[in-house]
Scaffold this motif. Structure first.
Motif, PDB file in Angstrom:
ATOM      1  N   ARG A 113     -29.297  21.830  48.406  1.00 49.65           N
ATOM      2  CA  ARG A 113     -30.004  21.421  47.194  1.00 49.65           C
ATOM      3  C   ARG A 113     -30.016  22.541  46.153  1.00 49.65           C
ATOM      4  N   ILE A 114     -30.023  22.119  44.894  1.00 51.77           N
ATOM      5  CA  ILE A 114     -30.151  23.076  43.796  1.00 51.77           C
ATOM      6  C   ILE A 114     -31.626  23.406  43.614  1.00 51.77           C
ATOM      7  N   THR A 115     -31.960  24.663  43.749  1.00 51.04           N
ATOM      8  CA  THR A 115     -33.340  25.112  43.541  1.00 51.04           C
ATOM      9  C   THR A 115     -33.332  26.260  42.535  1.00 51.04           C
ATOM     10  N   TRP A 116     -34.506  26.512  41.966  1.00 49.89           N
ATOM     11  CA  TRP A 116     -34.605  27.624  41.036  1.00 49.89           C
ATOM     12  C   TRP A 116     -34.315  28.950  41.734  1.00 49.89           C
ATOM     13  N   ALA A 117     -34.745  29.052  42.987  1.00 54.31           N
ATOM     14  CA  ALA A 117     -34.496  30.284  43.736  1.00 54.31           C
ATOM     15  C   ALA A 117     -32.995  30.492  43.937  1.00 54.31           C
ATOM     16  N   LEU A 119     -30.499  29.326  42.070  1.00 57.24           N
ATOM     17  CA  LEU A 119     -29.887  29.678  40.789  1.00 57.24           C
ATOM     18  C   LEU A 119     -30.221  31.113  40.396  1.00 57.24           C
ATOM     19  N   ALA A 120     -31.464  31.513  40.641  1.00 54.70           N
ATOM     20  CA  ALA A 120     -31.874  32.870  40.267  1.00 54.70           C
ATOM     21  C   ALA A 120     -31.122  33.920  41.081  1.00 54.70           C
ATOM     22  N   PHE A 121     -31.058  33.725  42.399  1.00 54.97           N
ATOM     23  CA  PHE A 121     -30.349  34.695  43.241  1.00 54.97           C
ATOM     24  C   PHE A 121     -28.875  34.782  42.856  1.00 54.97           C
ATOM     25  N   LEU A 122     -28.241  33.618  42.629  1.00 48.87           N
ATOM     26  CA  LEU A 122     -26.813  33.621  42.314  1.00 48.87           C
ATOM     27  C   LEU A 122     -26.561  34.251  40.947  1.00 48.87           C
ATOM     28  N   ALA A 123     -27.430  33.969  39.982  1.00 48.33           N
ATOM     29  CA  ALA A 123     -27.265  34.563  38.655  1.00 48.33           C
ATOM     30  C   ALA A 123     -27.456  36.083  38.696  1.00 48.33           C
ATOM     31  N   ILE A 124     -28.474  36.527  39.427  1.00 48.85           N
ATOM     32  CA  ILE A 124     -28.714  37.979  39.539  1.00 48.85           C
ATOM     33  C   ILE A 124     -27.555  38.662  40.251  1.00 48.85           C
ATOM     34  N   ALA A 125     -27.083  38.035  41.344  1.00 45.60           N
ATOM     35  CA  ALA A 125     -25.953  38.609  42.082  1.00 45.60           C
ATOM     36  C   ALA A 125     -24.711  38.687  41.205  1.00 45.60           C
ATOM     37  N   THR A 126     -24.473  37.650  40.412  1.00 46.97           N
ATOM     38  CA  THR A 126     -23.289  37.637  39.545  1.00 46.97           C
ATOM     39  C   THR A 126     -23.400  38.688  38.450  1.00 46.97           C
ATOM     40  N   GLN A 127     -24.592  38.899  37.928  1.00 43.91           N
ATOM     41  CA  GLN A 127     -24.774  39.945  36.914  1.00 43.91           C
ATOM     42  C   GLN A 127     -24.556  41.336  37.510  1.00 43.91           C
ATOM     43  N   ILE A 128     -25.051  41.544  38.718  1.00 40.58           N
ATOM     44  CA  ILE A 128     -24.813  42.834  39.378  1.00 40.58           C
ATOM     45  C   ILE A 128     -23.317  43.043  39.599  1.00 40.58           C
ATOM     46  N   ALA A 129     -22.629  41.960  40.006  1.00 40.42           N
ATOM     47  CA  ALA A 129     -21.180  42.051  40.203  1.00 40.42           C
ATOM     48  C   ALA A 129     -20.478  42.366  38.886  1.00 40.42           C
ATOM     49  N   GLY A 130     -20.932  41.723  37.801  1.00 41.21           N
ATOM     50  CA  GLY A 130     -20.330  41.992  36.493  1.00 41.21           C
ATOM     51  C   GLY A 130     -20.497  43.447  36.082  1.00 41.21           C
ATOM     52  N   ILE A 131     -21.679  43.999  36.322  1.00 43.93           N
ATOM     53  CA  ILE A 131     -21.910  45.417  36.012  1.00 43.93           C
ATOM     54  C   ILE A 131     -21.022  46.290  36.894  1.00 43.93           C
ATOM     55  N   GLY A 132     -20.889  45.900  38.179  1.00 42.36           N
ATOM     56  CA  GLY A 132     -20.025  46.656  39.090  1.00 42.36           C
ATOM     57  C   GLY A 132     -18.576  46.649  38.654  1.00 42.36           C
ATOM     58  N   MET A 145     -22.400  40.972  46.722  1.00 39.05           N
ATOM     59  CA  MET A 145     -21.922  40.107  47.804  1.00 39.05           C
ATOM     60  C   MET A 145     -23.054  39.746  48.755  1.00 39.05           C
ATOM     61  N   VAL A 146     -23.851  40.750  49.122  1.00 36.37           N
ATOM     62  CA  VAL A 146     -24.941  40.523  50.074  1.00 36.37           C
ATOM     63  C   VAL A 146     -26.013  39.625  49.472  1.00 36.37           C
ATOM     64  N   LEU A 147     -26.273  39.777  48.190  1.00 41.82           N
ATOM     65  CA  LEU A 147     -27.340  39.018  47.532  1.00 41.82           C
ATOM     66  C   LEU A 147     -26.971  37.555  47.300  1.00 41.82           C
ATOM     67  N   GLY A 148     -25.695  37.266  47.176  1.00 46.72           N
ATOM     68  CA  GLY A 148     -25.272  35.901  46.873  1.00 46.72           C
ATOM     69  C   GLY A 148     -25.699  34.890  47.928  1.00 46.72           C
ATOM     70  N   PRO A 149     -26.273  33.736  47.528  1.00 47.22           N
ATOM     71  CA  PRO A 149     -26.788  32.740  48.471  1.00 47.22           C
ATOM     72  C   PRO A 149     -25.862  31.558  48.684  1.00 47.22           C
ATOM     73  N   GLU A 150     -24.602  31.667  48.281  1.00 46.00           N
ATOM     74  CA  GLU A 150     -23.739  30.484  48.218  1.00 46.00           C
ATOM     75  C   GLU A 150     -23.253  29.972  49.566  1.00 46.00           C
ATOM     76  N   VAL A 177     -20.878  24.101  42.274  1.00 41.39           N
ATOM     77  CA  VAL A 177     -20.323  24.056  40.918  1.00 41.39           C
ATOM     78  C   VAL A 177     -21.387  24.426  39.889  1.00 41.39           C
ATOM     79  N   VAL A 178     -22.546  23.769  39.981  1.00 42.75           N
ATOM     80  CA  VAL A 178     -23.620  24.050  39.023  1.00 42.75           C
ATOM     81  C   VAL A 178     -24.119  25.490  39.168  1.00 42.75           C
ATOM     82  N   GLY A 179     -24.273  25.934  40.415  1.00 39.88           N
ATOM     83  CA  GLY A 179     -24.765  27.283  40.648  1.00 39.88           C
ATOM     84  C   GLY A 179     -23.859  28.341  40.041  1.00 39.88           C
ATOM     85  N   PHE A 180     -22.561  28.241  40.309  1.00 42.71           N
ATOM     86  CA  PHE A 180     -21.636  29.239  39.762  1.00 42.71           C
ATOM     87  C   PHE A 180     -21.502  29.092  38.247  1.00 42.71           C
TER      88      PHE A 180
END
Length: 346
Positions: A113-117, A119-132, A145-150, A177-180
Motif C-alpha cells: 500500500r501507498i502510505t505517507w511513511a 513516500l517520505a522514506f523513499l523521497a528522503i532516501a532518493t534525496q540522499i542518493a542525489g546528494i551522494g 540504499m539502506v533507507l529505501g523501503p521499496e 511507480v507512484v513512490g519512485f
C-alpha cells in the motif's frame, strides 16, 4: 516456535481443541473458557513449531475461526520448555525453511500500500542518493540504499505472481511507480532550486567516477539484482530481517532514482536514460528471482513437508474398531445364547 492465540466460539471449542492436540509440533496448550469478549468465546493459547504451523492454521480456518473467531500469531524469541523442544523435534524439517504463508500474505499486503511513511522514506532516501551523486560520496549512496523501503512492494509483486493475484500485483506495482515518481519529483525540485541558487553546477556530474556504476547497467547489475531478490525473499520468509540490510545495499534502485533526478535538473538526458535502465534492470531482476524463490519454497514444502498426522484420529479409529469388534462379539454371543435358550425352551 510460534505462539498462537485462538478465539473460538464456545460450540466449536471441543473440535478446535481436538485439532490442536492431535497436531504435530504443538506444546504448552492453555484453555481459558469464556475469556474472550469481542468476539465472544473461549481463548486457546499454545505454541507450535514453525514448520508445522501452516497445516494447523489451515485446519483452524476450516473450522470457521477466520470468520467467527480469531487467530493471532507471534514469534517466540525464547522458550525454555522441554515440551517445546520435543514439539520441534517431532515437526518436519527446519523452522528457518518453513514459510508461514498467511503471515507472509499479511505482510506483503501491508507493504504493497501507498502510505505517507513509504513516500517520505523513499523521497528522503532518493534525496540522499542525489546528494551522494553530486558530491560524490559512496557512503551517502550506501546510506540511501539502506533507507529505501521499496523491497516490501517488490516482494508483494512476487507474492502476487505466485498466487496469480492480479489485484495485489497491480496495487504493489502502482506503489512502486507512484513512490519512485514522487521521490524523483521531490529530488528534482530540490536539485533544480539548488542549481538556480548556484549550489549545484553542470560539471558536478562530470567528475563523479566513484558513483559512475549507477548509470552503467550491465549483466552484473542484473545478476546482483537476481541474487538480491532471492536473498530478500528468503530473509522475509525465514523471519531474518537483519539479512535485508545486505539486500538493500546490493541493488541500485534508489541511487538510480537519485541520479535520474539530478540529471534531469542539470539537463543530462543521456544519464537520465541510463539511470532509468538501471532502475528497471534492478526491479526486474528482483521480481524474477523473488518469484522463483517463492515457487521453489512452495514446491519443496508441498513435496517434502508432511501434513498434520492424524495420530489421534487413527487412535480413535482403532478404539472404534475395537468397540465395534467387542459389540459384534457381544452381539454374536447374545444371539447364540438367545438361540440356545429358545431351542431349549421349545
Amino acid at each position: 516456535m510460534l505462539h498462537l492465540r485462538v478465539i473460538s466460539p464456545a460450540d466449536r471449542t471441543d473440535r478446535v481443541l481436538e485439532t490442536i492436540e492431535r497436531a504435530t509440533g504443538v506444546a504448552n496448550v492453555v484453555l481459558m473458557p469464556k475469556a474472550a469478549r469481542r468476539p465472544a468465546g473461549d481463548v486457546l493459547l499454545f505454541d507450535v513449531a514453525r514448520e508445522a504451523a501452516n497445516d494447523l492454521i489451515e485446519e483452524l480456518k476450516r473450522l470457521g475461526l477466520e470468520e467467527d473467531g480469531s487467530i493471532a500469531i507471534d514469534n517466540i524469541e525464547l522458550s525454555i520448555s522441554r515440551a517445546a523442544e520435543e514439539a520441534e523435534e517431532q515437526a518436519p524439517g527446519e523452522g528457518d525453511d518453513a514459510v508461514i504463508w498467511d503471515q507472509l500474505a499479511q505482510r506483503v499486503t501491508a507493504d504493497s500500500r501507498i502510505t505517507w511513511a513509504f513516500l517520505a522514506f523513499l523521497a528522503i532516501a532518493t534525496q540522499i542518493a542525489g546528494i551522494g551523486v553530486l558530491i560524490p560520496s559512496q557512503i551517502l549512496i550506501v546510506g540511501a540504499m539502506v533507507l529505501g523501503p521499496e523491497f516490501g512492494a517488490v516482494a508483494a509483486v512476487c507474492f502476487g505472481l505466485l498466487r496469480r493475484d492480479p489485484r495485489l500485483i497491480a496495487v504493489a506495482s502502482r506503489t512502486l511507480v507512484v513512490g519512485f515518481a514522487v521521490a524523483i519529483a521531490v529530488t528534482f525540485a530540490c536539485a533544480f532550486v539548488s542549481r538556480a541558487i548556484g549550489w549545484v553546477t553542470l560539471d558536478m556530474l562530470q567528475h563523479n567516477d566513484e558513483v559512475r556504476f549507477i548509470v552503467t547497467p550491465d549483466k552484473w547489475s542484473f545478476i546482483v539484482a537476481l541474487l538480491a531478490g532471492a536473498a530478500g525473499v528468503l530473509s522475509i520468509t525465514a523471519g531474518k530481517s537483519s539479512a535485508l540490510v545486505g539486500v538493500f545495499i546490493s541493488v541500485t534502485t534508489v541511487p538510480a532514482a537519485g541520479y535520474m533526478a539530478v540529471a534531469m535538473a542539470l539537463g543530462r538526458w543521456d544519464a537520465v536514460g541510463h539511470s532509468l535502465a538501471q532502475l528497471a534492470v534492478n526491479i526486474a531482476g528482483m521480481v524474477a528471482a523473488g518469484t522463483a524463490t517463492l515457487l521453489v519454497q512452495r514446491f519443496l514444502w508441498h513435496r517434502y513437508g508432511r501434513r498434520i498426522p492424524i495420530v489421534a484420529d487413527v487412535h480413535h479409529e482403532h478404539e472404534h474398531e475395537h468397540e465395534h469388534e467387542h459389540d459384534r462379539r457381544l452381539g454374536t454371543r447374545t444371539r447364540t445364547g438367545t438361540g440356545t435358550g429358545t431351542g431349549t425352551g421349545t
